[in-house]
Design a protein around this motif. Structure first.
Motif, PDB file in Angstrom:
ATOM      1  N   ALA A   1      44.360  18.113  -0.846  1.00  0.00           N
ATOM      2  CA  ALA A   1      44.487  16.850  -0.113  1.00  0.00           C
ATOM      3  C   ALA A   1      45.371  17.019   1.115  1.00  0.00           C
ATOM      4  CB  ALA A   1      45.037  15.771  -1.035  1.00  0.00           C
ATOM      5  N   VAL A   2      46.492  17.707   0.954  1.00  0.00           N
ATOM      6  CA  VAL A   2      47.400  17.928   2.092  1.00  0.00           C
ATOM      7  C   VAL A   2      46.692  18.739   3.172  1.00  0.00           C
ATOM      8  CG1 VAL A   2      49.507  19.121   2.799  1.00  0.00           C
ATOM      9  CG2 VAL A   2      49.517  17.679   0.761  1.00  0.00           C
ATOM     10  N   LEU A   3      46.006  19.803   2.760  1.00  0.00           N
ATOM     11  CA  LEU A   3      45.278  20.640   3.720  1.00  0.00           C
ATOM     12  C   LEU A   3      44.207  19.841   4.460  1.00  0.00           C
ATOM     13  CD1 LEU A   3      45.016  23.531   4.810  1.00  0.00           C
ATOM     14  CD2 LEU A   3      43.347  23.949   2.989  1.00  0.00           C
TER      15      LEU A   3
ATOM     16  N   GLU B   1      36.117  22.570  -7.688  1.00  0.00           N
ATOM     17  CA  GLU B   1      37.138  21.893  -8.488  1.00  0.00           C
ATOM     18  C   GLU B   1      36.574  20.758  -9.331  1.00  0.00           C
ATOM     19  OE1 GLU B   1      40.120  22.781  -9.169  1.00  0.00           O
ATOM     20  OE2 GLU B   1      40.247  24.403  -7.724  1.00  0.00           O
ATOM     21  N   ARG B   2      35.697  19.983  -8.769  1.00  0.00           N
ATOM     22  CA  ARG B   2      35.069  18.845  -9.455  1.00  0.00           C
ATOM     23  C   ARG B   2      36.103  17.874 -10.026  1.00  0.00           C
ATOM     24  NH1 ARG B   2      30.013  21.606 -12.619  1.00  0.00           N
ATOM     25  NH2 ARG B   2      29.018  22.404 -10.745  1.00  0.00           N
ATOM     26  N   ASP B   3      37.129  17.628  -9.243  1.00  0.00           N
ATOM     27  CA  ASP B   3      38.153  16.666  -9.636  1.00  0.00           C
ATOM     28  C   ASP B   3      37.981  15.422  -8.781  1.00  0.00           C
ATOM     29  OD1 ASP B   3      40.755  16.097 -11.122  1.00  0.00           O
ATOM     30  OD2 ASP B   3      41.299  15.715  -9.023  1.00  0.00           O
ATOM     31  N   GLU B   4      37.909  14.273  -9.431  1.00  0.00           N
ATOM     32  CA  GLU B   4      37.635  13.030  -8.708  1.00  0.00           C
ATOM     33  C   GLU B   4      38.763  12.662  -7.753  1.00  0.00           C
ATOM     34  OE1 GLU B   4      37.054   8.328  -9.672  1.00  0.00           O
ATOM     35  OE2 GLU B   4      36.338   9.777 -11.151  1.00  0.00           O
ATOM     36  N   TRP B   5      40.019  12.782  -8.194  1.00  0.00           N
ATOM     37  CA  TRP B   5      41.140  12.413  -7.330  1.00  0.00           C
ATOM     38  C   TRP B   5      41.180  13.278  -6.082  1.00  0.00           C
ATOM     39  CZ3 TRP B   5      45.423  14.995  -5.487  1.00  0.00           C
ATOM     40  CH2 TRP B   5      46.370  14.201  -4.844  1.00  0.00           C
ATOM     41  N   ALA B   6      41.097  14.582  -6.254  1.00  0.00           N
ATOM     42  CA  ALA B   6      41.147  15.488  -5.105  1.00  0.00           C
ATOM     43  C   ALA B   6      39.956  15.249  -4.181  1.00  0.00           C
ATOM     44  CB  ALA B   6      41.178  16.939  -5.572  1.00  0.00           C
ATOM     45  N   SER B   7      38.810  15.021  -4.754  1.00  0.00           N
ATOM     46  CA  SER B   7      37.609  14.768  -3.935  1.00  0.00           C
ATOM     47  C   SER B   7      37.761  13.489  -3.117  1.00  0.00           C
ATOM     48  CB  SER B   7      36.376  14.667  -4.820  1.00  0.00           C
ATOM     49  OG  SER B   7      36.163  15.869  -5.512  1.00  0.00           O
ATOM     50  N   ARG B   8      38.323  12.438  -3.737  1.00  0.00           N
ATOM     51  CA  ARG B   8      38.512  11.173  -3.006  1.00  0.00           C
ATOM     52  C   ARG B   8      39.470  11.352  -1.834  1.00  0.00           C
ATOM     53  NH1 ARG B   8      40.886   7.141  -5.137  1.00  0.00           N
ATOM     54  NH2 ARG B   8      39.814   5.600  -3.922  1.00  0.00           N
ATOM     55  N   GLN B   9      40.526  12.145  -2.034  1.00  0.00           N
ATOM     56  CA  GLN B   9      41.497  12.350  -0.955  1.00  0.00           C
ATOM     57  C   GLN B   9      40.877  13.152   0.182  1.00  0.00           C
ATOM     58  OE1 GLN B   9      43.945  10.311  -1.666  1.00  0.00           O
ATOM     59  NE2 GLN B   9      42.947  10.258  -3.659  1.00  0.00           N
ATOM     60  N   VAL B  10      40.125  14.183  -0.169  1.00  0.00           N
ATOM     61  CA  VAL B  10      39.494  15.016   0.858  1.00  0.00           C
ATOM     62  C   VAL B  10      38.412  14.211   1.586  1.00  0.00           C
ATOM     63  CG1 VAL B  10      38.180  17.130   1.285  1.00  0.00           C
ATOM     64  CG2 VAL B  10      40.058  17.147  -0.343  1.00  0.00           C
ATOM     65  N   ILE B  11      37.724  13.332   0.877  1.00  0.00           N
ATOM     66  CA  ILE B  11      36.731  12.469   1.531  1.00  0.00           C
ATOM     67  C   ILE B  11      37.418  11.550   2.536  1.00  0.00           C
ATOM     68  CG2 ILE B  11      35.214  10.484   1.127  1.00  0.00           C
ATOM     69  CD1 ILE B  11      34.232  11.872  -1.394  1.00  0.00           C
ATOM     70  N   GLN B  12      38.560  10.970   2.164  1.00  0.00           N
ATOM     71  CA  GLN B  12      39.281  10.100   3.098  1.00  0.00           C
ATOM     72  C   GLN B  12      39.726  10.867   4.334  1.00  0.00           C
ATOM     73  OE1 GLN B  12      42.260   7.399   1.435  1.00  0.00           O
ATOM     74  NE2 GLN B  12      41.377   7.782  -0.581  1.00  0.00           N
ATOM     75  N   ALA B  13      40.220  12.086   4.144  1.00  0.00           N
ATOM     76  CA  ALA B  13      40.643  12.895   5.283  1.00  0.00           C
ATOM     77  C   ALA B  13      39.452  13.262   6.160  1.00  0.00           C
ATOM     78  CB  ALA B  13      41.347  14.159   4.799  1.00  0.00           C
ATOM     79  N   THR B  14      38.324  13.559   5.548  1.00  0.00           N
ATOM     80  CA  THR B  14      37.129  13.907   6.308  1.00  0.00           C
ATOM     81  C   THR B  14      36.644  12.705   7.116  1.00  0.00           C
ATOM     82  OG1 THR B  14      36.523  15.520   4.613  1.00  0.00           O
ATOM     83  CG2 THR B  14      34.785  14.815   6.121  1.00  0.00           C
ATOM     84  N   PHE B  15      36.644  11.528   6.506  1.00  0.00           N
ATOM     85  CA  PHE B  15      36.251  10.324   7.240  1.00  0.00           C
ATOM     86  C   PHE B  15      37.201  10.052   8.401  1.00  0.00           C
ATOM     87  CE2 PHE B  15      33.921   8.361   3.386  1.00  0.00           C
ATOM     88  CZ  PHE B  15      32.727   8.911   3.785  1.00  0.00           C
ATOM     89  N   LEU B  16      38.497  10.263   8.179  1.00  0.00           N
ATOM     90  CA  LEU B  16      39.477  10.069   9.255  1.00  0.00           C
ATOM     91  C   LEU B  16      39.196  11.026  10.406  1.00  0.00           C
ATOM     92  CD1 LEU B  16      42.048   8.550  10.105  1.00  0.00           C
ATOM     93  CD2 LEU B  16      43.352  10.385   9.025  1.00  0.00           C
TER      94      LEU B  16
END
Length: 183
Positions: A14-16, A40-55
């Motif tokens: 998420a930080v990266l 990884e298939r982790d929902e929390w990490a995926s949601r954070q990376v999705i938010q960063a990608t959208f940003l």
């Protein structure tokens, strides 16, 4: 900190991703998103990376839209003022992105959801986590219905006992008693 299947902290992803978003590296955000979703298939990490990608995508799209206005630089007298206005607007957008990234970095480093307004809703929709809002239509009287307390089911309204034609209360049918003669 929770670790993923590969032994790497999930908060690291998420930080990266938010660092990539600040640097406007949309391609790297998308590659990291694909990796987190597949490996990884982790929902929390995926949601954070999705938010960063959208940003990152939003910032890139805004920058590309403003690049279209560079064609107007050929107009004498008009180009200087337009480019200053566009520079100010882009600067404001970059500051907003920076603020979002800093807030998100602080939250995800602690293991919490980044919660970027608007983008977290998109991330929830990507996972199908958005609850559908149900709007009740008011009854014919126009009064809105009150919700039932403590999730109790509605109860049938009290009904007056039926009256016989002579004004006396009607006789209720008697409940059969269990009389077992074989006792």
């Amino acid at each position: 900190m929770r670790k993923g299947k590969l032994g790497i902290s999930l908060a690291f992803y998420a930080v990266l991703a938010f660092v990539f978003a600040f640097l406007q590296q949309t391609t790297l955000c998308l590659l990291l998103l694909g990796f987190v979703l597949v490996a990884e298939r982790d929902e929390w990490a995926s949601r954070q990376v999705i938010q960063a990608t959208f940003l990152s995508l939003v910032a890139t799209i805004v920058r590309n839209v403003f690049d279209v206005f560079d064609i107007l630089d050929t107009v004498p007298g008009f180009s200087y003022h337009l480019s200053r206005i566009l520079d100010i607007v882009l600067w404001i957008i970059y500051v907003l992105v920076l603020v979002c990234v800093i807030v998100a970095l602080i939250k995800v480093a602690k293991g919490k959801d980044a919660g970027i307004p608007g983008l977290s809703t998109l991330a929830d929709r990507a996972f199908g986590l958005v609850a559908q809002k149900v709007y009740a239509t008011p009854p014919a009287g126009g009064q809105p219905q009150q919700p039932y307390p403590y999730n109790q089911a509605p109860q049938a309204p009290y009904q007056q006992p039926a009256q016989a034609p002579n004004g006396q209360p009607a006789q209720q049918p008697q409940q059969p008693t269990n009389q077992n003669p074989q006792q």
